[in-house]
Design an enzyme around this catalytic site. Structure first.
Site, mmCIF file in Angstrom:
data_model
loop_
_atom_site.group_PDB
_atom_site.id
_atom_site.type_symbol
_atom_site.label_atom_id
_atom_site.label_comp_id
_atom_site.label_asym_id
_atom_site.label_seq_id
_atom_site.Cartn_x
_atom_site.Cartn_y
_atom_site.Cartn_z
ATOM 1 N N SER A 152 37.074 18.900 63.983
ATOM 2 C CA SER A 152 36.053 18.594 63.042
ATOM 3 C C SER A 152 34.589 18.450 63.790
ATOM 4 C CB SER A 152 36.288 17.218 62.547
ATOM 5 O OG SER A 152 35.302 16.887 61.681
ATOM 6 N N HIS A 191 41.180 16.819 68.413
ATOM 7 C CA HIS A 191 41.258 15.398 68.168
ATOM 8 C C HIS A 191 42.929 15.158 68.027
ATOM 9 C CE1 HIS A 191 37.407 13.804 67.886
ATOM 10 N NE2 HIS A 191 37.158 14.957 67.093
ATOM 11 N N GLU A 206 44.348 12.613 68.769
ATOM 12 C CA GLU A 206 44.594 11.354 68.600
ATOM 13 C C GLU A 206 44.452 10.925 67.169
ATOM 14 O OE1 GLU A 206 40.033 11.724 68.660
ATOM 15 O OE2 GLU A 206 41.757 12.589 69.601
ATOM 16 N N CYS A 238 35.893 15.512 72.517
ATOM 17 C CA CYS A 238 35.023 16.153 71.578
ATOM 18 C C CYS A 238 33.506 16.172 71.981
ATOM 19 C CB CYS A 238 35.253 15.387 70.118
ATOM 20 S SG CYS A 238 34.453 16.641 68.920
ATOM 21 N N ARG A 246 34.949 11.594 52.085
ATOM 22 C CA ARG A 246 33.818 11.102 52.102
ATOM 23 C C ARG A 246 32.754 11.924 51.782
ATOM 24 N NH1 ARG A 246 32.380 10.450 57.967
ATOM 25 N NH2 ARG A 246 32.039 12.678 57.494
ATOM 26 N N LYS A 267 31.108 24.597 59.727
ATOM 27 C CA LYS A 267 31.758 23.490 60.436
ATOM 28 C C LYS A 267 33.328 24.174 60.901
ATOM 29 C CE LYS A 267 33.211 18.760 59.681
ATOM 30 N NZ LYS A 267 33.079 17.488 59.018
#
Length: 307
Positions: free
Chosen positions: A192, A235, A237, A142, A249, A163
């Protein structure tokens, strides 16, 4: 083979529950095996979460892996106790005389800043430059990938109009490449981020090779032609609920964030997210470990002789 970790690392309990084989250093030294030495430069704020995600993937290998964690000495973590860093992490000065088969550089939540505005950028440059002669294979994730491509190839980071958030399809355009051996023609990967690289310049950089691509968002996985540097913007992972936690969040903080694309069944945030990328995450990390194992030097002290 198990993954070797420092005695007492808290995430070991969770790894054992998931049947990820681990071995503590005191046991590993009794085995006459040359383990693969991996250094993880963890730039993420929630370090234990990232530790678990990466160790889960590294531990799913027939190779014995000796992992060390590195943190930035010029940055004070606000989300990880100092005691955890002191016990389980090292600084550059503590590893600079050592050599490693592989190094992973994680992402970091600083992508809206210009690179030179990042407080630890000089230390990061120093570490990655050191890795050119002290680490056989480097794996950047990233923002870490964006940084490395800018630092070594002057590829600019561009701000997206909105985004990129969700799980997106990417096309495997180099199925014969060993890093993506076993990948489907189309695979899904969580994204992200607020930025992308200026990928139009990649055709002018013969040292780099694009392995996977999305026509709207550009590449996801890039490698150097000598296969000693691997860059991924997504990502693989991530856990099932990583994007959910980020979305929740933001909602709690009043941030106007769209529901992650192609993540919840029927785009319903109350439902259980779909885990659609797990197998490709294991494939990528296993392929990277295997290629590193097959090509690294037995005597890592000779790394600085490689061109």
């Amino acid at each position: 083979m198990p993954i070797k970790i420092i005695e007492g690392l808290p995430v070991r309990t969770k790894l054992q529950q998931e049947q990820v084989y681990t071995i503590e250093a005191s046991r590993a030294i009794s085995q006459d095996i040359r383990p693969l030495k991996i250094l993880i430069l963890n730039l993420m704020p929630l370090k234990e979460t990232t530790e678990l995600q990466l160790l889960r993937l590294l531990g799913n290998s027939p190779l014995q892996i000796d992992v060390e964690f590195l943190h930035m000495s010029t940055h004070k973590s606000r989300n990880t106790p100092t005691s955890h860093l002191q016990k389980f992490y090292k600084t550059y000065n503590e590893v600079k005389d050592d050599y490693f088969d592989g190094m992973i550089v994680t992402g970091a939540p600083v992508e809206k800043l210009n690179f030179e505005q990042v407080g630890y950028i000089d230390e990061l440059k120093n570490i990655t430059d050191w890795a050119q002669t002290h680490v056989f294979s480097r794996f950047y994730i990233c923002w870490g990938a964006q940084f490395a491509l800018n630092h070594y190839y002057n590829i600019e980071k561009l701000t997206l109009s909105e985004k990129l958030f969700g799980v997106f399809d990417y096309q495997n355009i180099k199925p014969e490449h060993p890093y993506i051996r076993g990948f489907d023609d189309i695979y899904q990967v969580p994204q992200s981020r607020h930025t992308k690289i200026n990928y139009e310049v990649l055709n002018d950089i013969p040292e780099l090779e694009v392995l996977t691509f999305n026509k709207n968002f550009g590449p996801d996985i890039i490698t150097s032609k000598n296969q000693r540097d691997l860059f991924i913007f997504g990502h693989l992972e991530y856990d099932r609920e990583t994007l959910k936690k980020e979305y929740d969040r933001d909602a709690e903080n009043g941030v106007d964030t769209a529901v992650p694309f192609n993540y919840y069944p029927d785009d319903n945030p109350e439902s259980n997210p779909k885990f659609q990328w797990r197998s490709h995450g294991h494939l990528l990390f296993n392929n990277w470990l295997n290629e590193t194992y097959q090509n690294t030097l037995y005597d890592l002290r000779k790394l600085d002789e490689l061109k």
